[in-house]
Design an enzyme around this catalytic site. Structure first.
Site, PDB file in Angstrom:
ATOM      1  N   LYS A 134       0.817  -1.212   0.000  1.00 12.46           N
ATOM      2  CA  LYS A 134       0.000   0.000   0.000  1.00 12.46           C
ATOM      3  C   LYS A 134       0.853   1.265   0.000  1.00 12.46           C
ATOM      4  CE  LYS A 134      -2.359   3.483   1.784  1.00 12.46           C
ATOM      5  NZ  LYS A 134      -1.822   4.669   2.493  1.00 12.46           N
ATOM      6  N   ASP A 171      -6.259   1.315   0.697  1.00 13.61           N
ATOM      7  CA  ASP A 171      -6.278   1.451   2.148  1.00 13.61           C
ATOM      8  C   ASP A 171      -7.662   1.076   2.641  1.00 13.61           C
ATOM      9  OD1 ASP A 171      -7.657   3.724   1.180  1.00 13.61           O
ATOM     10  OD2 ASP A 171      -7.443   4.626   3.156  1.00 13.61           O
TER      11      ASP A 171
END
Length: 292
Positions: free
Chosen positions: A215, A234
DNA sequence: AACCAGGACACAA
DNA sequence: TTGTGTCATGGT
């Protein structure tokens, strides 16, 4: 030919949405304008009809660094035209048309997102504020009557102890930031070199850094290097995908990865930013106090 | 007062 | 390959 002020003509640029959409963390709304740092420069930005007005502390001859940071040469219509024509994207784009991607410094972006994990944006801003205040070089703002701080260099951070960093309230993120800072300061990792790599190679190098997973790597690829196929997922974007695209069954992680890679087109990361901002701010009042 | 936040990591099943 | 606990800190 030097000036401390410039008007940058651009249309479809929502400065407030752009600076508050969780991609950069040092912009503050003060006295009817946005103030922040771009590299070593203090900058004040103001949304105006037909463009943006920028002010710096000391006159400069060349403003290309600011246009590059703000990405004002990007034609937003060209980008939006590549988005999938579905209801979630229509909602997200209608909610904040003019939201842009910035082009940030790789080190500041990487360090910032190492500090971002399981933190709210207001808290990330607080941590980074402390970090800059304590370890960043002092910089003149507005002709010198006020002081701002540049983002600390990797070398300065590498000289810190873990406890000094923890004192900036970053908690368990301290060792990752410290180790990564030292790898970059020592030259073992070359962030500028990633600019010419493929997305996959650049991602692989970023993920190899301590405290950096998929991420955070995608955030840096998107916000600093301009790899717009990078699609950071996220909790907010995961929620958007779950609620807006897969309300019935949940796709497996690789299945979801294949979906975002094929569905959102060549500017997938751009679309992602619209989804993120939409999920985070829909239903809420505009956070900016006095906006036309 | 529980719950959650722009996660990463080691480790189990 | 997919699920769980752990790691700090502060706001709602």
């Amino acid at each position: 030919l030097h000036s401390s002020r410039i008007f940058i003509p651009v249309r479809d640029y929502d400065l407030a949405a752009t600076l508050q959409s969780g991609q950069a963390f040092r912009w503050r709304w003060t006295a009817h304008a946005w103030e922040g740092m771009v590299g070593r420069q203090w900058v004040r930005l103001c949304q105006q009809a037909g463009g943006l007005e920028a002010t710096v502390a000391e006159p400069v001859a060349n403003w290309s660094w600011l246009r590059d940071y703000l990405q004002t040469d990007v034609d937003l219509d060209d980008v939006l035209a590549t988005f999938p024509d579905d209801e979630p994207m229509r909602l997200a784009v209608r909610h904040a048309r003019g939201l842009r991607l910035l082009r940030q410094d790789p080190w500041e972006c990487l360090a910032s997102f190492i500090l971002s994990s399981t933190k709210r944006i207001a808290q990330i801003q607080q941590i980074i504020g402390l970090l800059c205040e304590r370890f960043g070089e002092r910089v003149a703002a507005e002709g010198g009557d006020r002081i701002w701080h540049a983002f600390p260099t990797p070398g300065r951070l590498a000289a810190c102890g873990e406890l000094e960093l923890r004192a900036c309230k970053m908690g368990f993120r301290a060792p990752g930031l410290l180790s990564t800072g030292r790898l970059i300061a020592s030259g073992a990792v070359d962030l500028d070199g990633l600019r010419r790599q493929s997305v996959d190679r650049a991602r692989a190098e970023l993920v190899a850094l301590p405290g950096v997973g998929r991420k955070i790597a995608d955030c840096v690829l998107l916000f600093a290097y301009g790899f717009e196929e990078a699609f950071p997922v996220d909790v907010w974007v995961a929620k958007a995908l779950r609620e807006l695209y897969f309300p019935r069954r949940k796709p497996s992680p690789p299945g979801l990865d294949r979906f975002v890679r094929t569905h959102f087109g060549p500017h997938a990361g751009f679309a992602q930013q619209y989804l993120f901002h939409y999920m985070r701010t829909r239903g809420k009042l505009d956070p900016q106090p006095d906006r036309a």
